[in-house]
Design an enzyme around this catalytic site. Structure first.
Site, PDB file in Angstrom:
ATOM      1  N   ARG A   1      79.084  -7.501  46.461  1.00 26.04           N
ATOM      2  CA  ARG A   1      79.940  -6.937  47.517  1.00 26.04           C
ATOM      3  C   ARG A   1      79.074  -6.066  48.412  1.00 26.04           C
ATOM      4  NH1 ARG A   1      85.680  -3.794  47.444  1.00 26.04           N
ATOM      5  NH2 ARG A   1      86.283  -5.958  47.219  1.00 26.04           N
TER       6      ARG A   1
ATOM      7  N   HIS B   1      86.127 -12.424  52.725  1.00 26.31           N
ATOM      8  CA  HIS B   1      86.548 -11.994  51.382  1.00 26.31           C
ATOM      9  C   HIS B   1      87.185 -13.195  50.672  1.00 26.31           C
ATOM     10  CE1 HIS B   1      87.443  -9.486  48.127  1.00 26.31           C
ATOM     11  NE2 HIS B   1      88.428  -8.749  48.600  1.00 26.31           N
TER      12      HIS B   1
ATOM     13  N   GLN C   1      89.510 -13.192  47.398  1.00 26.96           N
ATOM     14  CA  GLN C   1      90.844 -12.616  47.633  1.00 26.96           C
ATOM     15  C   GLN C   1      91.839 -13.699  48.065  1.00 26.96           C
ATOM     16  OE1 GLN C   1      91.971  -9.113  47.498  1.00 26.96           O
ATOM     17  NE2 GLN C   1      93.923 -10.174  47.667  1.00 26.96           N
TER      18      GLN C   1
ATOM     19  N   ASP D   1      96.550  -5.496  56.155  1.00 26.80           N
ATOM     20  CA  ASP D   1      95.371  -4.900  55.519  1.00 26.80           C
ATOM     21  C   ASP D   1      95.098  -3.572  56.229  1.00 26.80           C
ATOM     22  OD1 ASP D   1      92.975  -4.486  54.129  1.00 26.80           O
ATOM     23  OD2 ASP D   1      91.822  -5.954  55.276  1.00 26.80           O
TER      24      ASP D   1
ATOM     25  N   CYS E   1      96.116  -7.128  50.407  1.00 25.67           N
ATOM     26  CA  CYS E   1      95.017  -7.244  49.441  1.00 25.67           C
ATOM     27  C   CYS E   1      94.808  -5.964  48.639  1.00 25.67           C
ATOM     28  CB  CYS E   1      93.727  -7.646  50.152  1.00 25.67           C
ATOM     29  SG  CYS E   1      93.295  -6.547  51.519  1.00 25.67           S
TER      30      CYS E   1
ATOM     31  N   ARG F   1      93.915 -11.681  41.159  1.00 24.50           N
ATOM     32  CA  ARG F   1      92.465 -11.580  41.429  1.00 24.50           C
ATOM     33  C   ARG F   1      91.676 -11.959  40.180  1.00 24.50           C
ATOM     34  NH1 ARG F   1      90.361  -8.513  45.164  1.00 24.50           N
ATOM     35  NH2 ARG F   1      88.680  -9.998  44.904  1.00 24.50           N
TER      36      ARG F   1
HETATM   37  N1   CP Z   1      91.449  -6.295  47.302  1.00 21.77           N
HETATM   38  C1   CP Z   1      90.248  -5.814  46.944  1.00 21.77           C
HETATM   39  O1   CP Z   1      89.199  -6.433  47.146  1.00 21.77           O
HETATM   40  O2   CP Z   1      90.287  -4.603  46.331  1.00 21.77           O
HETATM   41  P1   CP Z   1      89.046  -3.704  45.886  1.00 21.77           P
HETATM   42  O3   CP Z   1      88.392  -3.195  47.164  1.00 21.77           O
HETATM   43  O4   CP Z   1      89.653  -2.608  45.072  1.00 21.77           O
HETATM   44  O5   CP Z   1      88.099  -4.562  45.106  1.00 21.77           O
HETATM   45  N1  NVA Z   2      89.343  -5.169  55.074  1.00 24.83           N
HETATM   46  C1  NVA Z   2      89.197  -4.340  53.887  1.00 24.83           C
HETATM   47  C2  NVA Z   2      89.508  -5.149  52.662  1.00 24.83           C
HETATM   48  C3  NVA Z   2      89.434  -4.394  51.370  1.00 24.83           C
HETATM   49  C4  NVA Z   2      89.694  -5.257  50.169  1.00 24.83           C
HETATM   50  C5  NVA Z   2      87.795  -3.771  53.842  1.00 24.83           C
HETATM   51  O1  NVA Z   2      86.847  -4.516  54.123  1.00 24.83           O
HETATM   52  O2  NVA Z   2      87.647  -2.593  53.549  1.00 24.83           O
END
Ligand code: CP
Ligand code: NVA
Length: 312
Positions: A107, A134, A137, A230, A271, A299
């Site tokens: 990530r 992502h 997700q 989101d 999400c 997830r």
């Molecule tokens: N939805 C999601 O990716 O959550 P986190 O940022 O907690 O991993």
């Molecule tokens: N768009 C958000 C998604 C988090 C799961 C981010 O990138 O922070």
């Protein structure tokens, strides 16, 4: 038949409709097993590196618990733990991790980083979120839509808010692949990158999907089967929050917004993490339409499915 062994999961653009279907089917099966308490040890003797530059609640724990429950050993490495992009070339880090681990979950910020890891490590690499995409997700989101509504194809999925972020991008691609009618609804300044939109429109021709980007809330929400939102400022753009609140206020998912669908059975998805009072109101978040915690649980099952498909 579908065979994903050895493959990385970096973006849904790399996967066919059948391959995404295959992953969703595995996820459904492992969820049933998990609920039944069936003992399984598919990852016994295997190792997974979880390399994260950004925070995570769901993604990290989904990888860590699903790998561990199957007898695997996962090692969490934040950017402060290893030489990630400092003092060492990323391709060198990738080659070392590839010799230590059977797979890598990443990530971070740049999509390029996850691509370099995949190119140089020689093991499957999973994109656990970048600024651009992502993809894991989306599997959980689609699993949740199927569980709630019985099908994906032909369903209208409306993303309301920052339509230029990683979630909007990946939902658009996933919808194009799986035949949904996808609408990204938000202010013009935050409309999805036209290059991604045109790519998705091309993909949609084969699946029967439609892809639309609009400022107009009424037409977007009409007949929606699922409404998705989101955060207004993604990780790494916290400094933009005030500007985003001003821009996105008309796009808050509240009771009035949900009513615009004209359907009683429309579900609400997010999400998570959610900032209540910004992109969604507390009452919608807590309403019977909300499937956000099913989605969060999924997830785990979908991430396990990706690892089963690519490692076994
Ligand atoms: N939805 C999601 O990716 O959550 P986190 O940022 O907690 O991993
Ligand atoms: N768009 C958000 C998604 C988090 C799961 C981010 O990138 O922070």
């Amino acid at each position: 038949g579908v065979n994903l062994k050895g493959k990385s999961f970096l973006t849904l653009l790399d996967f066919t409709t059948d391959e995404i279907r295959y992953l969703l089917d595995i996820a459904r099966q492992v969820k049933v097993e998990k609920r039944a308490g069936t003992p399984t040890s598919r990852f016994a003797g295997r190792t997974l590196a979880i390399v994260f530059e950004k925070r995570s609640t769901r993604t990290r724990t989904a990888f860590e618990t699903s790998f561990g429950e199957e007898g695997g050993h996962a090692v969490f490495l934040s950017k402060d733990d290893i030489h990630l992009g400092v003092k060492e070339d990323l391709k060198d880090t990738a080659r070392v991790l590839g010799r230590m681990f059977d797979a890598i979950a990443f990530r971070g910020f740049k999509q390029e980083t996850v691509e370099v890891l995949a190119q140089w490590s020689g093991v499957p690499v999973y994109n656990g979120l970048t600024d651009l995409y992502h993809p894991t997700q989306i599997l959980a989101d689609f699993m949740t839509i199927e569980e709630s509504l019985g099908s994906l194809k032909g369903r209208k999925l409306v993303f309301v808010g920052d339509s230029r972020n990683n979630m909007a991008n990946s939902l658009m691609i996933g919808s194009a692949k799986m035949g949904l009618h996808f609408v990204a609804c938000g202010p013009e300044r935050l409309h999805t990158d036209p290059a991604i939109v045109s790519k998705c429109k091309e993909i949609a021709k084969q699946s029967g999907a439609t892809v639309e980007v609009t400022e107009d809330v009424d037409s977007a929400l009409k007949d929606a089967d699922a409404v998705y939102t989101d955060v207004w400022a993604s990780m790494g753009e916290e400094d933009k929050l005030q500007e985003r609140i001003a821009l996105l206020k008309p796009y808050q998912v509240n009771a009035e917004m949900m009513k615009k669908t004209g359907k009683a059975e429309t579900i609400f998805l997010h999400c998570l993490p959610a900032v209540k009072g910004n992109e969604v109101t507390e009452d919608v978040f807590e309403s019977p339409a909300s499937r956000v915690f099913e989605e969060a649980e999924n997830r785990k099952h979908t991430i396990k499915a990706v690892m089963i498909a690519t490692l076994l």
